[in-house]
Design a protein around this motif. Structure first.
Motif, mmCIF file in Angstrom:
data_model
loop_
_atom_site.group_PDB
_atom_site.id
_atom_site.type_symbol
_atom_site.label_atom_id
_atom_site.label_comp_id
_atom_site.label_asym_id
_atom_site.label_seq_id
_atom_site.Cartn_x
_atom_site.Cartn_y
_atom_site.Cartn_z
ATOM 1 N N ASP A 163 4.871 3.609 22.336
ATOM 2 C CA ASP A 163 3.875 3.079 23.268
ATOM 3 C C ASP A 163 2.626 3.948 23.223
ATOM 4 O O ASP A 163 2.710 5.170 23.079
ATOM 5 N N PHE A 164 1.471 3.306 23.325
ATOM 6 C CA PHE A 164 0.201 4.032 23.240
ATOM 7 C C PHE A 164 -0.572 3.755 24.515
ATOM 8 O O PHE A 164 -1.465 2.932 24.566
ATOM 9 N N GLN A 165 -0.180 4.482 25.560
ATOM 10 C CA GLN A 165 -0.774 4.263 26.876
ATOM 11 C C GLN A 165 -1.135 5.604 27.498
ATOM 12 O O GLN A 165 -0.876 6.663 26.932
ATOM 13 N N GLY A 166 -1.740 5.555 28.664
ATOM 14 C CA GLY A 166 -2.045 6.785 29.397
ATOM 15 C C GLY A 166 -2.930 7.728 28.604
ATOM 16 O O GLY A 166 -3.967 7.329 28.062
ATOM 17 N N PRO A 167 -2.541 9.005 28.496
ATOM 18 C CA PRO A 167 -3.387 9.998 27.818
ATOM 19 C C PRO A 167 -3.688 9.653 26.359
ATOM 20 O O PRO A 167 -4.795 9.894 25.879
ATOM 21 N N LEU A 168 -2.707 9.092 25.645
ATOM 22 C CA LEU A 168 -2.947 8.740 24.241
ATOM 23 C C LEU A 168 -4.007 7.646 24.127
ATOM 24 O O LEU A 168 -4.874 7.699 23.250
ATOM 25 N N ALA A 169 -3.958 6.643 24.996
ATOM 26 C CA ALA A 169 -4.964 5.578 24.980
ATOM 27 C C ALA A 169 -6.342 6.142 25.307
ATOM 28 O O ALA A 169 -7.357 5.725 24.725
ATOM 29 N N ASP A 170 -6.388 7.094 26.221
ATOM 30 C CA ASP A 170 -7.653 7.738 26.558
ATOM 31 C C ASP A 170 -8.221 8.482 25.351
ATOM 32 O O ASP A 170 -9.426 8.434 25.083
ATOM 33 N N CYS A 171 -7.351 9.165 24.606
ATOM 34 C CA CYS A 171 -7.797 9.875 23.393
ATOM 35 C C CYS A 171 -8.370 8.895 22.364
ATOM 36 O O CYS A 171 -9.399 9.157 21.740
ATOM 37 N N ALA A 172 -7.678 7.763 22.176
ATOM 38 C CA ALA A 172 -8.152 6.772 21.215
ATOM 39 C C ALA A 172 -9.531 6.245 21.600
ATOM 40 O O ALA A 172 -10.413 6.088 20.744
ATOM 41 N N MET A 208 0.845 -1.192 0.000
ATOM 42 C CA MET A 208 0.000 0.000 0.000
ATOM 43 C C MET A 208 0.886 1.249 0.000
ATOM 44 O O MET A 208 2.104 1.166 0.177
ATOM 45 N N ILE A 209 0.246 2.387 -0.196
ATOM 46 C CA ILE A 209 0.911 3.666 0.021
ATOM 47 C C ILE A 209 0.321 4.241 1.299
ATOM 48 O O ILE A 209 -0.879 4.503 1.375
ATOM 49 N N SER A 210 1.153 4.389 2.313
ATOM 50 C CA SER A 210 0.687 4.860 3.609
ATOM 51 C C SER A 210 0.753 6.378 3.680
ATOM 52 O O SER A 210 1.755 6.983 3.312
ATOM 53 N N ARG A 211 -0.320 6.980 4.170
ATOM 54 C CA ARG A 211 -0.374 8.419 4.403
ATOM 55 C C ARG A 211 0.024 8.712 5.849
ATOM 56 O O ARG A 211 0.035 7.791 6.679
ATOM 57 N N PRO A 212 0.354 9.972 6.180
ATOM 58 C CA PRO A 212 0.634 10.280 7.583
ATOM 59 C C PRO A 212 -0.520 9.836 8.478
ATOM 60 O O PRO A 212 -1.668 10.227 8.273
ATOM 61 N N ALA A 213 -0.238 8.988 9.445
ATOM 62 C CA ALA A 213 -1.302 8.362 10.234
ATOM 63 C C ALA A 213 -0.730 7.740 11.496
ATOM 64 O O ALA A 213 0.478 7.604 11.658
ATOM 65 N N MET A 214 -1.663 7.355 12.383
ATOM 66 C CA MET A 214 -1.337 6.513 13.531
ATOM 67 C C MET A 214 -2.158 5.241 13.429
ATOM 68 O O MET A 214 -3.355 5.300 13.133
ATOM 69 N N CYS A 215 -1.514 4.120 13.647
ATOM 70 C CA CYS A 215 -2.194 2.829 13.642
ATOM 71 C C CYS A 215 -2.020 2.215 15.030
ATOM 72 O O CYS A 215 -0.930 1.748 15.381
ATOM 73 N N LEU A 253 -16.129 17.894 18.524
ATOM 74 C CA LEU A 253 -15.182 17.259 19.444
ATOM 75 C C LEU A 253 -13.994 16.582 18.756
ATOM 76 O O LEU A 253 -12.911 16.483 19.346
ATOM 77 N N HIS A 254 -14.176 16.115 17.533
ATOM 78 C CA HIS A 254 -13.069 15.426 16.851
ATOM 79 C C HIS A 254 -11.829 16.305 16.722
ATOM 80 O O HIS A 254 -10.712 15.871 17.047
ATOM 81 N N PRO A 255 -11.953 17.570 16.276
ATOM 82 C CA PRO A 255 -10.742 18.409 16.178
ATOM 83 C C PRO A 255 -10.058 18.615 17.533
ATOM 84 O O PRO A 255 -8.818 18.700 17.602
ATOM 85 N N GLU A 281 -5.325 17.206 20.983
ATOM 86 C CA GLU A 281 -4.775 16.608 22.196
ATOM 87 C C GLU A 281 -3.788 15.501 21.847
ATOM 88 O O GLU A 281 -2.729 15.373 22.460
ATOM 89 N N ILE A 282 -4.137 14.682 20.855
ATOM 90 C CA ILE A 282 -3.224 13.623 20.412
ATOM 91 C C ILE A 282 -1.910 14.237 19.932
ATOM 92 O O ILE A 282 -0.816 13.751 20.254
ATOM 93 N N CYS A 283 -2.005 15.324 19.161
ATOM 94 C CA CYS A 283 -0.794 15.997 18.682
ATOM 95 C C CYS A 283 0.047 16.504 19.854
ATOM 96 O O CYS A 283 1.283 16.425 19.829
ATOM 97 N N TYR A 284 -0.628 17.031 20.873
ATOM 98 C CA TYR A 284 0.094 17.523 22.060
ATOM 99 C C TYR A 284 0.896 16.392 22.710
ATOM 100 O O TYR A 284 2.077 16.545 23.018
ATOM 101 N N TRP A 285 0.248 15.247 22.939
ATOM 102 C CA TRP A 285 0.938 14.156 23.621
ATOM 103 C C TRP A 285 2.049 13.566 22.760
ATOM 104 O O TRP A 285 3.076 13.111 23.277
ATOM 105 N N LEU A 286 1.864 13.578 21.437
ATOM 106 C CA LEU A 286 2.941 13.114 20.552
ATOM 107 C C LEU A 286 4.151 14.044 20.641
ATOM 108 O O LEU A 286 5.299 13.599 20.729
#
Length: 309
Positions: A132-141, A43-50, A157-159, A164-169
């Motif tokens: 790692d995807f834990q703590g605040p990031l897991a809560d965001c997901a 595939m061609i992957s776009r900027p993303a989180m999986c 709410l999505h934006p 928030e995800i960008c902040y934690w990253l």
């Protein structure tokens, strides 16, 4: 006991008809479920989180293979060809992945508001990594998935959740690498600008010197930083784009091998066939026939299911 994100993804996939990937009401967000290990897919992957809630996958970017499992996420900061594979999955414990696109403009906006601003990684930061995807990031997901239950709230709410995800990253252990990708005129962004030119002209013969000029770098510095970001050289990147597009043309538009070969910029059908078989593990004509048969079978199954409703 499954964790809350696993339970939410299971509930969503069990409550929605169709097959993985499940495209959601949130643009750019999908839920992937696999009840069995799967062969590699290109595939061609776009900027993303999986984000893996259960099971395990690996992704191959050039010569760089990254495995990520429950509690981890693959972060893709650049649009790039890749190979993905589900390696741990069963009907009792399916592999569950929440995948959503990252908006680099939002990342840049959040980075500009931080005080002190995030410090970019050294000269060459990676464009793809596992975190790692834990703590605040897991809560965001989890909140992203729960947001699907209230579609009217998504525009508001999505934006907020994505910021928030960008902040934690940006403030997390890989913040330097994320910050480097977001710098408006930094080296990574200039390489990405050249990468965009290469994608739009992948069927042409384009010299590294021309791409380096777009990136405002010497050819040697450009080549080095391109490979660091993508784990492949500009030539390898262009070759994979060509072969992926040729495959798409043969499967979805019924191009024959020779026509697809010339359409994507190859001059020699024999060279095209060799490189195609090296990438996909099977000659192009046979691959196209097999994939078309799979598509026809899937359409027939879908029509049968529709008639039975």
């Amino acid at each position: 006991m499954p964790d809350p994100l696993t339970e939410a993804l299971l509930r969503y996939t069990q409550g929605h008809p169709g097959e993985s990937p499940y495209m959601t009401a949130i643009e750019g967000m999908a839920i992937l479920r696999s009840d069995h290990p799967k062969p590699p897919s290109h595939m061609i992957s776009r900027p993303a989180m999986c984000v893996v809630a259960q099971g395990a996958k690996w992704g191959m970017f050039g010569g760089n293979r990254l495995e990520y499992r429950a509690g981890q996420a693959l972060v893709i900061g650049v649009e790039t060809p890749s190979i993905g594979r589900v390696v741990e999955a069963s009907p009792g414990e399916p592999c569950l992945v929440l995948a959503f696109e990252l908006d680099l403009a939002i990342l840049r906006s959040v980075a500009e508001e931080l005080d002190p601003p995030p410090k970019a990684a050294g000269e060459a930061g990676r464009g793809v990594f596992v975190t790692d995807f834990q703590g605040p990031l897991a809560d965001c997901a989890l909140r992203l998935v729960r947001l699907l239950d209230t579609p009217h709230a998504i525009p508001t709410l999505h934006p907020v959740i994505m910021r928030e995800i960008c902040y934690w990253l940006l403030t997390g252990p890989h913040g330097g690498e994320v910050a480097r990708i977001t710098l408006a005129n930094g080296p990574s962004q200039r390489v990405i600008n050249a990468m965009q030119a290469l994608r739009s002209r992948f069927a042409e013969s384009i010299r590294v010197e021309e791409l380096a000029a777009i990136a405002q770098m010497s050819p040697s510095a450009f080549h080095r930083q391109f490979k660091t970001l993508t784990s492949m050289t500009p030539l390898q990147y262009q070759k994979q784009l060509r072969l992926l597009e040729a495959r798409r043309l043969m499967i979805s538009s019924a191009f024959n091998v020779e026509t697809a070969c010339f359409q994507v910029g190859y001059e020699s059908p024999s060279q095209f066939s060799r490189e195609y078989a090296r990438m996909f593990g099977i000659p192009p004509k046979r691959d196209a026939k097999q994939m078309q048969a799979v598509l026809q079978r899937d359409r027939a199954d879908s029509n049968s299911a529709a008639l039975s409703v």
